[in-house]
Design a protein around this motif. Structure first.
Motif, short mmCIF file in Angstrom:
data_model
loop_
_atom_site.label_atom_id
_atom_site.label_comp_id
_atom_site.label_asym_id
_atom_site.label_seq_id
_atom_site.Cartn_x
_atom_site.Cartn_y
_atom_site.Cartn_z
N CYS A 97 74.33 62.88 60.03
CA CYS A 97 72.96 63.19 59.59
C CYS A 97 72.92 63.61 58.13
O CYS A 97 72.28 64.60 57.76
CB CYS A 97 72.32 64.24 60.50
SG CYS A 97 72.06 63.66 62.18
N GLU B 98 54.39 58.89 53.18
CA GLU B 98 54.73 58.40 54.53
C GLU B 98 56.25 58.26 54.69
O GLU B 98 56.81 58.59 55.75
CB GLU B 98 54.07 57.04 54.78
CG GLU B 98 52.57 57.12 54.97
CD GLU B 98 51.93 55.74 54.94
OE1 GLU B 98 52.63 54.72 55.08
OE2 GLU B 98 50.70 55.68 54.74
N SER C 40 57.75 61.60 55.16
CA SER C 40 57.46 62.12 56.50
C SER C 40 58.41 61.50 57.52
O SER C 40 58.91 62.18 58.42
CB SER C 40 56.01 61.83 56.88
OG SER C 40 55.15 62.57 56.03
N GLU C 41 58.66 60.20 57.37
CA GLU C 41 59.60 59.55 58.30
C GLU C 41 61.00 60.14 58.12
O GLU C 41 61.70 60.43 59.11
CB GLU C 41 59.63 58.04 58.07
CG GLU C 41 60.67 57.38 58.97
CD GLU C 41 60.48 55.89 59.19
OE1 GLU C 41 59.43 55.35 58.83
OE2 GLU C 41 61.42 55.29 59.73
N ILE D 173 61.80 63.07 57.11
CA ILE D 173 61.80 64.44 57.69
C ILE D 173 62.02 64.35 59.20
O ILE D 173 62.77 65.13 59.78
CB ILE D 173 60.49 65.16 57.33
CG1 ILE D 173 60.46 65.47 55.82
CG2 ILE D 173 60.31 66.43 58.16
CD1 ILE D 173 59.08 65.81 55.29
N ASN D 174 61.40 63.32 59.83
CA ASN D 174 61.57 63.13 61.28
C ASN D 174 62.99 62.74 61.67
O ASN D 174 63.37 62.90 62.83
CB ASN D 174 60.60 62.06 61.79
CG ASN D 174 59.17 62.57 61.83
OD1 ASN D 174 58.95 63.78 61.90
ND2 ASN D 174 58.22 61.66 61.76
N TRP D 175 63.73 62.23 60.72
CA TRP D 175 65.13 61.91 61.01
C TRP D 175 65.98 63.19 61.17
O TRP D 175 67.10 63.13 61.60
CB TRP D 175 65.74 61.05 59.88
CG TRP D 175 65.25 59.64 59.81
CD1 TRP D 175 64.22 59.07 60.51
CD2 TRP D 175 65.77 58.61 58.96
NE1 TRP D 175 64.08 57.76 60.14
CE2 TRP D 175 65.01 57.44 59.20
CE3 TRP D 175 66.80 58.54 58.02
CZ2 TRP D 175 65.26 56.25 58.54
CZ3 TRP D 175 67.05 57.36 57.36
CH2 TRP D 175 66.29 56.22 57.61
N LYS D 176 65.42 64.31 60.78
CA LYS D 176 66.11 65.60 60.87
C LYS D 176 67.49 65.58 60.20
O LYS D 176 68.51 65.89 60.83
CB LYS D 176 66.24 66.04 62.33
CG LYS D 176 64.89 66.24 63.02
CD LYS D 176 65.06 66.81 64.41
CE LYS D 176 63.76 67.27 65.03
NZ LYS D 176 62.64 66.34 64.93
N ARG E 107 57.17 66.14 49.53
CA ARG E 107 55.99 65.60 50.23
C ARG E 107 54.77 66.50 50.00
O ARG E 107 53.68 66.01 49.65
CB ARG E 107 56.27 65.49 51.73
CG ARG E 107 55.09 64.90 52.49
CD ARG E 107 55.24 65.03 53.98
NE ARG E 107 55.32 66.43 54.38
CZ ARG E 107 55.47 66.84 55.65
NH1 ARG E 107 55.57 65.95 56.60
NH2 ARG E 107 55.53 68.12 55.94
#
Ligand code: ZN
Length: 300
Positions: free
Chosen positions: A182, A215, A218-219, A221-224, A245
Motif C-alpha cells: 500500500c 476525483e 478521492s479515488e 484516498i479510497n485506496w487507503k 483535495r
C-alpha cells in the motif's frame, strides 16, 4: 520562486543520491530535500526487475539516478517510468535509453511529444542554474506504451501497478502503486505542504482539469495508502492526499463566488491570494497560488 531573485533564479536542481531512504524492504526514495525542481524519486526492487520512478531534471541528474539504480539493482533488469512529462520529473530519461526499458502511458508519451521541446525552452528561461542542468537534454521516446488506464509489472515476487486517469495536473499523470505494501507514488497529483502546481500557461498549455484532479485524489484516498510518496515534499500518509483535495475544492468554491460578483481574474487574485497564503503559513511554493486562481477563474 519565493526564495529566489528573478535575476538569479532558483538554486541548482541537483538530485542528491545520498539522500536515499529505504521506506520498505527494497523500496527506496531519493528525497527531494525541498530543493525546488527536484522531485522525490523511487527505486523499487523485485527479485528479477527494478523499476525507477522519475529521473530528476537533465542528463547529470539522470546519470546520478541511473548509477544509484544500477548499484541497488545489481543484476536485475531495469525499467524506467515517469509520473508525468514535466522536466524535473522526466528530462533525465536519455541516460536510461538502451540501459532500461522505458514504460509510459500513451497520453504521457503523446504529451511529451507535443510539449516537450516547448517546456525545455521555457525551463531554460528559469535562471542559469536550471539552464545549466538542462544543457544537453535530449528528449527520448519510451520503449513501451500502455493504451488503457493501467498496466501491471511483475518485478519478481512484487507487483507494481501503473495507473492513469487522463487529464488532471497534466494529460498523462500516472501513479505507481504497490498493492501489497500500500505504497503510493503520486507525482505532482499530490505534494506535501506545497501549494498544488497548476501549470496554467495560456495559450501554450491549458491542459488542466481541476474537477477531475479532485476525483482522482478521492479515488486514491479510497485506496487507503499506508505510505504516500508525493511528487515534492516529505513522505507521509493519506493526509497528504486529503490536504491537496480539500485545497482544490475550497479554492474552486471561493473563485466561483468571486466570479459571480463580476471580478476579473486579476481582481480575484488580488482578493484571494494573500488570504490563501496566510491560511497555509508552512506551505512551500506560494508562487503557484496565482496560477491555481487564474485557472479556476478561466472556467465558464
Ligand atoms: Zn508537474
Amino acid at each position: 520562486m519565493s526564495d529566489t531573485s528573478p535575476n538569479v533564479g532558483p538554486p541548482p536542481p541537483d538530485v542528491d543520491a545520498t539522500a536515499i531512504k529505504e521506506i520498505a524492504s527494497g523500496v527506496f526514495v531519493i528525497c527531494d530535500r525541498r530543493v525546488p525542481l527536484v522531485p522525490n524519486i523511487g527505486i523499487i526492487l523485485g527479485q528479477e526487475t527494478a523499476i525507477v520512478v522519475d529521473t530528476g531534471m537533465g542528463p547529470a541528474n539522470g546519470k546520478k539516478v541511473l548509477e544509484t539504480a544500477k548499484r541497488l539493482a545489481d543484476k536485475r533488469t531495469l525499467v524506467l517510468t515517469l509520473t508525468h512529462f514535466h522536466p524535473e520529473h522526466g528530462f533525465g530519461a536519455q541516460e536510461f535509453k538502451g540501459v532500461a526499458k522505458i514504460h509510459y502511458n500513451r497520453a504521457q508519451r503523446d504529451e511529451l511529444q507535443a510539449k516537450g521541446e516547448a517546456y525545455l525552452a521555457m525551463f531554460k528561461t528559469f535562471g542559469p542554474a536550471v539552464a545549466a542542468a538542462l544543457e544537453g537534454t535530449i528528449l527520448v521516446q519510451p520503449d513501451w506504451v500502455y493504451p488503457g488506464p493501467s498496466a501491471k509489472i511483475d518485478l519478481g515476487g512484487r507487483e507494481v501497478e501503473l495507473r492513469t486517469w487522463g487529464l488532471a495536473h497534466t494529460a498523462g499523470d500516472q501513479v505507481v502503486w504497490l498493492p501489497e505494501e500500500c505504497i503510493l507514488f503520486t507525482g505532482d497529483l499530490a505534494e506535501e505542504r506545497t501549494f498544488p502546481i497548476f501549470p496554467w500557461f495560456p495559450p501554450n498549455d491549458v491542459d488542466i482539469d481541476g474537477a477531475h484532479w479532485v476525483e482522482v485524489l478521492s479515488e486514491l484516498i479510497n485506496w487507503k495508502p499506508a505510505v504516500v510518496v508525493p511528487g515534492h515534499g516529505e513522505i507521509g500518509g493519506v493526509e497528504i492526499l486529503i490536504a491537496v483535495r480539500d485545497y482544490i475544492v475550497d479554492l474552486r468554491q471561493r473563485v466561483r463566488a468571486e466570479r459571480k460578483t463580476g471580478k476579473d481574474s486579476d481582481a480575484i487574485v488580488a482578493e484571494l491570494a494573500p488570504k490563501i497564503r496566510a491560511e497555509h503559513p508552512d506551505w512551500f511554493a506560494p508562487e503557484w497560488i496565482d496560477f491555481a486562481i487564474r485557472y479556476h477563474a478561466s472556467l465558464s
